[in-house]
Motif scaffolding. Structure first.
Motif, PDB file in Angstrom:
ATOM      1  N   ARG A   1       0.838  -1.208   0.000  1.00 23.95           N
ATOM      2  CA  ARG A   1       0.000   0.000   0.000  1.00 23.95           C
ATOM      3  C   ARG A   1       0.871   1.256   0.000  1.00 23.95           C
ATOM      4  NH1 ARG A   1      -2.502  -1.279   4.274  1.00 23.95           N
ATOM      5  NH2 ARG A   1      -3.922  -2.742   3.242  1.00 23.95           N
ATOM      6  N   ALA A   2       1.971   1.219   0.761  1.00 23.78           N
ATOM      7  CA  ALA A   2       2.872   2.379   0.810  1.00 23.78           C
ATOM      8  C   ALA A   2       3.660   2.517  -0.484  1.00 23.78           C
ATOM      9  CB  ALA A   2       3.824   2.228   1.999  1.00 23.78           C
ATOM     10  N   ARG A   3       3.985   1.373  -1.104  1.00 22.12           N
ATOM     11  CA  ARG A   3       4.777   1.412  -2.343  1.00 22.12           C
ATOM     12  C   ARG A   3       3.946   1.864  -3.522  1.00 22.12           C
ATOM     13  NH1 ARG A   3       7.112   2.857  -5.345  1.00 22.12           N
ATOM     14  NH2 ARG A   3       9.001   2.285  -6.481  1.00 22.12           N
ATOM     15  N   PHE A   4       2.650   1.513  -3.528  1.00 21.36           N
ATOM     16  CA  PHE A   4       1.756   1.879  -4.625  1.00 21.36           C
ATOM     17  C   PHE A   4       0.528   2.585  -4.047  1.00 21.36           C
ATOM     18  CE2 PHE A   4       4.038  -1.992  -5.817  1.00 21.36           C
ATOM     19  CZ  PHE A   4       4.617  -1.616  -7.026  1.00 21.36           C
ATOM     20  N   PRO A   5       0.710   3.768  -3.456  1.00 24.99           N
ATOM     21  CA  PRO A   5      -0.396   4.428  -2.745  1.00 24.99           C
ATOM     22  C   PRO A   5      -1.581   4.751  -3.659  1.00 24.99           C
ATOM     23  CG  PRO A   5       1.452   5.941  -3.074  1.00 24.99           C
ATOM     24  CD  PRO A   5       1.925   4.584  -3.467  1.00 24.99           C
ATOM     25  N   ASP A   6      -2.771   4.382  -3.164  1.00 27.13           N
ATOM     26  CA  ASP A   6      -4.035   4.706  -3.839  1.00 27.13           C
ATOM     27  C   ASP A   6      -4.138   4.123  -5.248  1.00 27.13           C
ATOM     28  OD1 ASP A   6      -4.788   6.299  -1.609  1.00 27.13           O
ATOM     29  OD2 ASP A   6      -3.613   7.963  -2.408  1.00 27.13           O
ATOM     30  N   ARG A   7      -3.435   3.014  -5.510  1.00 21.45           N
ATOM     31  CA  ARG A   7      -3.469   2.446  -6.865  1.00 21.45           C
ATOM     32  C   ARG A   7      -4.105   1.064  -6.900  1.00 21.45           C
ATOM     33  NH1 ARG A   7       1.988   4.436  -9.943  1.00 21.45           N
ATOM     34  NH2 ARG A   7       0.618   4.170 -11.721  1.00 21.45           N
TER      35      ARG A   7
END
Length: 198
Positions: free
Chosen positions: A40-46
């Protein structure tokens, strides 16, 4: 050194029980939660939370060798790289990141070789081997990267050997592992030379 997943093809016909299934329910929930938070932190909101949990669970199901946590108690780098790779494959399939774009290449580079090198370093290493005439080793690394890209996880060394084996080049699992390890070492050496140009 290559991704820890490679150790899993020692017994291709009988896979061991995934390590996370031997954890207590609380410990299993915790590592799923931590890997989900990492993605989630690596690909925020994706990627939505349900999809992330499905991806992370799939990664854990395929993790058959090596510890789940490092000395600091964090999920090991290879496991995090596998989670990144699964998420990147999901984003590519969803059309969110065009394959071949600079963003995609940079993100993909973080998912192979324990995420230690960026796309520019990997390309430079490949060019060096091409210049040195190491055509077979280049084909091994290229196949490794292509399958990792297409399937969302790296191929086993035995699968690479089977795919690229010829009468002229009777590849084995060990020779593929050696080539991948040599490439990792090359990238480390190149980085050291650039850091200390003396």
């Amino acid at each position: 050194m290559v991704d820890q997943q490679h150790g899993s093809d020692r017994h291709a016909t009988r896979m061991p029980t995934p390590a996370w299934q031997s954890l207590s329910p609380e410990a299993a929930r915790r590592i799923v939660h931590e890997l989900c938070a990492h993605v989630r932190a690596r690909f925020p909101d994706r990627i939505d939370d349900a999809a992330i949990e499905t991806l992370v669970t799939g990664v854990l199901e395929h993790w058959h060798s090596g510890p789940l946590r490092d000395a600091a108690g964090e999920p090991v780098r290879g496991l995090r790289a596998d989670a990144n790779r699964a998420a990147l494959a999901w984003l590519r399939a969803a059309g969110s990141i065009p394959a071949g774009s600079h963003e995609y290449d940079d993100l993909f580079a973080e998912t192979v070789f324990h995420g230690q090198f960026d796309a520019t370093e990997i390309r430079a290493g490949m060019r060096e081997w091409v210049t040195e005439g190491r055509a077979l080793d280049v084909s091994i690394v290229t196949y490794y990267l292509d399958v990792a890209d297409l399937d969302g996880r790296p191929p086993l060394p035995s699968a690479i050997a089977l795919r690229l084996r010829t009468l002229e080049h009777p590849l084995t699992k060990a020779s593929v592992e050696d080539a991948l390890t040599d490439f990792y070492s090359l990238l480390e050496t190149r980085r050291g030379r650039e850091a200390d140009p003396r």
